[in-house]
Design a protein around this motif. Sequence first.
Motif, PDB file in Angstrom:
ATOM      1  N   PHE A 152       1.896   3.597  -3.537  1.00  0.00           N
ATOM      2  CA  PHE A 152       0.940   4.421  -4.279  1.00  0.00           C
ATOM      3  C   PHE A 152       1.237   5.894  -4.029  1.00  0.00           C
ATOM      4  CE2 PHE A 152      -1.032   0.387  -4.464  1.00  0.00           C
ATOM      5  CZ  PHE A 152      -1.830   0.388  -5.596  1.00  0.00           C
ATOM      6  N   VAL A 201      -9.769  -2.483  -5.990  1.00  0.00           N
ATOM      7  CA  VAL A 201      -9.014  -3.693  -5.652  1.00  0.00           C
ATOM      8  C   VAL A 201      -7.934  -3.307  -4.643  1.00  0.00           C
ATOM      9  CG1 VAL A 201      -7.613  -5.580  -6.546  1.00  0.00           C
ATOM     10  CG2 VAL A 201      -9.444  -4.619  -7.953  1.00  0.00           C
ATOM     11  N   ASP A 202      -7.956  -3.991  -3.533  1.00  0.00           N
ATOM     12  CA  ASP A 202      -6.974  -3.710  -2.494  1.00  0.00           C
ATOM     13  C   ASP A 202      -5.600  -4.170  -2.969  1.00  0.00           C
ATOM     14  OD1 ASP A 202      -7.214  -3.460   0.939  1.00  0.00           O
ATOM     15  OD2 ASP A 202      -5.348  -4.103  -0.023  1.00  0.00           O
ATOM     16  N   ALA A 203      -4.613  -3.260  -2.924  1.00  0.00           N
ATOM     17  CA  ALA A 203      -3.286  -3.575  -3.448  1.00  0.00           C
ATOM     18  C   ALA A 203      -2.599  -4.679  -2.648  1.00  0.00           C
ATOM     19  CB  ALA A 203      -2.419  -2.312  -3.441  1.00  0.00           C
ATOM     20  N   THR A 213      -8.532  -0.934   0.651  1.00  0.00           N
ATOM     21  CA  THR A 213      -9.994  -0.737   0.671  1.00  0.00           C
ATOM     22  C   THR A 213     -10.504  -0.690   2.097  1.00  0.00           C
ATOM     23  OG1 THR A 213     -10.306  -3.115   0.502  1.00  0.00           O
ATOM     24  CG2 THR A 213     -10.326  -1.867  -1.556  1.00  0.00           C
ATOM     25  N   SER A 230       0.817  -1.215   0.000  1.00  0.00           N
ATOM     26  CA  SER A 230       0.000   0.000   0.000  1.00  0.00           C
ATOM     27  C   SER A 230       0.846   1.257   0.000  1.00  0.00           C
ATOM     28  CB  SER A 230      -0.916  -0.009   1.234  1.00  0.00           C
ATOM     29  OG  SER A 230      -0.164   0.062   2.430  1.00  0.00           O
ATOM     30  N   ARG A 232     -18.137  -3.442 -13.547  1.00  0.00           N
ATOM     31  CA  ARG A 232     -17.394  -2.229 -13.209  1.00  0.00           C
ATOM     32  C   ARG A 232     -15.916  -2.372 -13.600  1.00  0.00           C
ATOM     33  NH1 ARG A 232     -20.354   0.483  -8.893  1.00  0.00           N
ATOM     34  NH2 ARG A 232     -22.261  -0.689  -8.529  1.00  0.00           N
ATOM     35  N   GLN A 233     -15.321  -1.230 -13.810  1.00  0.00           N
ATOM     36  CA  GLN A 233     -13.894  -1.197 -14.145  1.00  0.00           C
ATOM     37  C   GLN A 233     -13.077  -1.300 -12.858  1.00  0.00           C
ATOM     38  OE1 GLN A 233     -12.873   2.245 -16.394  1.00  0.00           O
ATOM     39  NE2 GLN A 233     -10.772   1.592 -16.773  1.00  0.00           N
ATOM     40  N   GLU A 234     -12.024  -2.105 -12.948  1.00  0.00           N
ATOM     41  CA  GLU A 234     -11.199  -2.301 -11.754  1.00  0.00           C
ATOM     42  C   GLU A 234     -10.273  -1.108 -11.543  1.00  0.00           C
ATOM     43  OE1 GLU A 234      -9.088  -5.904 -11.735  1.00  0.00           O
ATOM     44  OE2 GLU A 234     -10.875  -7.183 -11.641  1.00  0.00           O
ATOM     45  N   TYR A 235      -9.996  -0.854 -10.299  1.00  0.00           N
ATOM     46  CA  TYR A 235      -9.078   0.245  -9.964  1.00  0.00           C
ATOM     47  C   TYR A 235      -8.339  -0.166  -8.698  1.00  0.00           C
ATOM     48  CZ  TYR A 235      -7.400   4.992  -9.070  1.00  0.00           C
ATOM     49  OH  TYR A 235      -6.610   6.087  -8.853  1.00  0.00           O
ATOM     50  N   ARG A 236      -7.036  -0.243  -8.796  1.00  0.00           N
ATOM     51  CA  ARG A 236      -6.239  -0.653  -7.640  1.00  0.00           C
ATOM     52  C   ARG A 236      -6.029   0.545  -6.726  1.00  0.00           C
ATOM     53  NH1 ARG A 236      -3.391  -5.278  -7.455  1.00  0.00           N
ATOM     54  NH2 ARG A 236      -1.622  -4.324  -6.382  1.00  0.00           N
ATOM     55  N   VAL A 237      -6.293   0.301  -5.502  1.00  0.00           N
ATOM     56  CA  VAL A 237      -6.097   1.347  -4.492  1.00  0.00           C
ATOM     57  C   VAL A 237      -5.184   0.786  -3.416  1.00  0.00           C
ATOM     58  CG1 VAL A 237      -8.304   2.476  -4.893  1.00  0.00           C
ATOM     59  CG2 VAL A 237      -8.163   0.580  -3.267  1.00  0.00           C
ATOM     60  N   PRO A 238      -4.516   1.672  -2.666  1.00  0.00           N
ATOM     61  CA  PRO A 238      -3.607   1.176  -1.617  1.00  0.00           C
ATOM     62  C   PRO A 238      -4.322   0.251  -0.651  1.00  0.00           C
ATOM     63  CG  PRO A 238      -3.340   3.542  -1.928  1.00  0.00           C
ATOM     64  CD  PRO A 238      -4.490   3.140  -2.764  1.00  0.00           C
ATOM     65  N   TRP A 247     -16.918   1.857  -9.943  1.00  0.00           N
ATOM     66  CA  TRP A 247     -15.593   1.257  -9.931  1.00  0.00           C
ATOM     67  C   TRP A 247     -15.600  -0.001  -9.094  1.00  0.00           C
ATOM     68  CZ3 TRP A 247     -11.793   3.138 -12.998  1.00  0.00           C
ATOM     69  CH2 TRP A 247     -11.926   4.441 -13.457  1.00  0.00           C
ATOM     70  N   LYS A 248     -14.696  -0.895  -9.463  1.00  0.00           N
ATOM     71  CA  LYS A 248     -14.412  -2.039  -8.605  1.00  0.00           C
ATOM     72  C   LYS A 248     -13.034  -1.790  -7.998  1.00  0.00           C
ATOM     73  CE  LYS A 248     -15.180  -6.245 -10.091  1.00  0.00           C
ATOM     74  NZ  LYS A 248     -14.966  -7.462 -10.881  1.00  0.00           N
TER      75      LYS A 248
END
Lengths: 296, 624
Positions: free
Chosen positions: A97, A230-232, B35, A94, B27-33, A227-228
């Motif tokens: 980013f 995704v947890d890094a 959730t 995490s 839905r479009q995927e988006y990577r986040v640090p 959006w979906k």
Amino acid sequence: MTDATFGFDSAFLRRVERLSLLNRQAVRGPAAGPRSSSRHGASVEFADFRNYVTGDDFRRVDWKAFARLDRLFLRLYRAEDLAQITIFLDHSGSMQFGEPTKALTAGRLAAILAYIALHNYDTVAVAGWGDQIDRFLPAQSGNASIPVVWRTIADLVDTPAPATDFACLRRYGAYRRGPGIAIVISDFMTDSDWRSGLRSLRAAGQEVTAIQVLSPEEIDPTMRGDWKLVDAESGRETEVTLSPHLLRSYKDALERHTSALVDFCRKEGSAFLQIRSDVDLAGTVLSDLQAVGVLG
Amino acid sequence: MLLAPLALLLLVLAVPIVLLYVLKLRRQEYRVPSTFLWRQVMDDIQANAPWQRLRFNILLLLQLLALAAIVLSLAQPAYSRSHVIAGDLIVIVDESYGMQAHDVKPSRFAVARARARAMASELAGGHVMSVIGMGAQPSLAIADSTDSGAIGGAIGRLRVGVDEPNFSEALTLAASLTRPGESTRVVVLTSRDSGISTLPLPVSFPVDIVRVGRALRDLGITAFSASQRASGIAAVARVSNFGGRPARSDLELVVNGRLSDVRPLRIPAHRQQNLFWSGLPADSQRLQVKITTKDDMNVDKSAWAAVGGSATRRVLLVSRGDYFLEAALTDDPEVRLSAVPPAAYQPGMEASYDVVIFDGFLPPAFPATSSLLIGPPKGRLGPLHFGGTVSGGAVIASAANSGPAASILKYVDLGDVHVAQSRAVGFPGWLQALATAGGSPVLAAGERNTTRIALVDFNLQRSDWPLRISFPVVLQNLMPYLAPGLTLGQSNVSTGGTVTFFPPPGTREIEVTRPDGATTRVGPPFPPFTTTARPGLYGARAVKQTLKGQPSAAGGLSTSFAVNFFPARPAPAAGPSTLHIGHAGAGGTLTASIPISVVWVFLLLALLFLAAEWWIAFRGMRRS
């Protein structure tokens, strides 16, 4: 590959050389140093008297007192120790980013703090951690150790750990026991029990400073629509429709999370600072660290 | 009705609409640090299944409603309205007891009247409508009218009764109303329990029998009577369950206005239960049984019975004092005795009494009230002449006693009676000698106009009669003879039945009090009383004629009779609610159903639903 000098110029380094890491309580270091110790030692700061016993150094006998009282007293002086500073650098996924990445900002901050500590004759240890303490650089001292410490920090920035788990901080005792200063740099974005982790450092005699590094997108998301997420680290998916209403809810949740960190650190006698990953380290961060009593 | 029902198949379009809500948005995927915080605010979103649980969604509901409205409009919804296009109409409205049932609200009769009014409003131009009320005596409410207002008024004046329907007479009346050359249809609006399902006589017009009502819940009293026995009053009641389910209730017996007994009733469907009472007090004259539980019928929840009547007679004794006479009269429980000395007697006093006894005294004028003359002095009283004394002897009853006066010597033996002397009397023809002594009549009775006179032609103290058993018996026999009271032909009749009065002599009129408190006066010649439509206890009282011509109540000579409603209950009709009898082509009214489209209603609804859906969605987007 992160530059091991972190892009610091000599003018900046000379400016930070005037700073030092403050300890909020007396330290008991492994060797004599510049910091006030909880022990009695050989500094010029008088601490106490005690009766003379056989074997004591005659040089510390208070002869004036002997002349008046006809008894031998020994003068005690406060010792001055080195402070051992341990920098716990979160290099989990995490932290990769942000622009620049949170890991790079956290590394640059750790490098500055290590530089200040080593320049002030303190010892600096570096613990890289994610789901466990996967890298530990034992305590280094002296300016000659700065390149080693910075190299270690740069390696940690470049090699992300799979996840964040504050439970690993409990195992710090395996590396070192005794008092010192612990600087924990992380984004604190985890389901793991960060309270327990920080509290375990306190229990190990560490004076804890928590520094939270967040990317601008985490503080103020700009995305809209469906959006979906995704947890890094965990790969966990969360479907969201980012509406203003939901973003307000997110910011409220972030504020609650930050408030929990602030409240916890205040109760534990720890310092806390939240910085953005795109912050100017040479400017506001050093003054912020001075404001919260980390630097002096 | 739907003119294009196949269009309903388009309702399957609801399936894809629902699927759109069930299927998840890709839905479009988006990577986040992390959730970590998003999950806190999105904990109600399921991310890992292709289907999501269908939740209540106002947009989905409105879309489905709009689809349903559109599809229904494509199916061309319409309602049909029947129109009479030809023919006269005769409506027979049942007014019998069965129409009082309120198994349909507000009652069968009200429903029948509403249907009759509806028919009046649909009457075709150029044709007439007649309305007949069908009770025991069918009546014509309105004939050959084209004015729907007047027809509605006539229907409103129909009243439901407690008698049975007379379908035969109603149909005969309807047949008489048909117009030559005009087609006519007869509609009979009757109770489902009336038993009317066929025509009692052949007619030339079609008949529709419309049976109003559903299956009844009815626990009713079907018989009740009471009689006097040696052991007291006995009564019997029968309760029938006309409903299709077992019924339970309580049956109360009220005697002379007071609750006397309560019996539980547990009666299976279509069964009956008999209840008996015996040993009721001898003075039980007015009896009533009541079912305490209410159901669909009210008219059969009570029944009444009358036993005997009040026979207390007010008697005035004008005498200087006679112990035996007063003792005998006082012993008679039906006599309320008043006594005055001859000096205190004034003409007209007798108007307040049923019987006057003149003992050793002659009134100045012939009395207007039935009188008994005992030991009259010498003198004259109207047509009667009393002379000197004559020798008596053993009293001998006349052999040819007949007529009402013969009851005076009923159960009497005068063989042991002796008279010392009697008074010579000149007998008019209306006076009948009942006994003689020494050849002279000593006991006589007769009726002049409406006044009865009895004569004991000797001084009681100059005879041994007061010592004989026959003396009080004759006095007791004389009271009913002189003041016979009001008697009835029947004391228990059915609703609509007749009651015959037998008034006492001198009765000017009979006052009948009905259960609702209203009174009816019946004058000479006292015809049978027929105003017995209302069940209950009726009171009857004879009113006498006084000297001054003013009526006066004839003392306690009143009686009562009970009117009950115990109809023969036919089995409820189980067939269709409407029976068509006869050929429509034989001149019946023709009706046609014209569909009236209501597509516009559903299109308007669809528009409203879509507008609401758009508005809600738009408001949601503005919030976003």
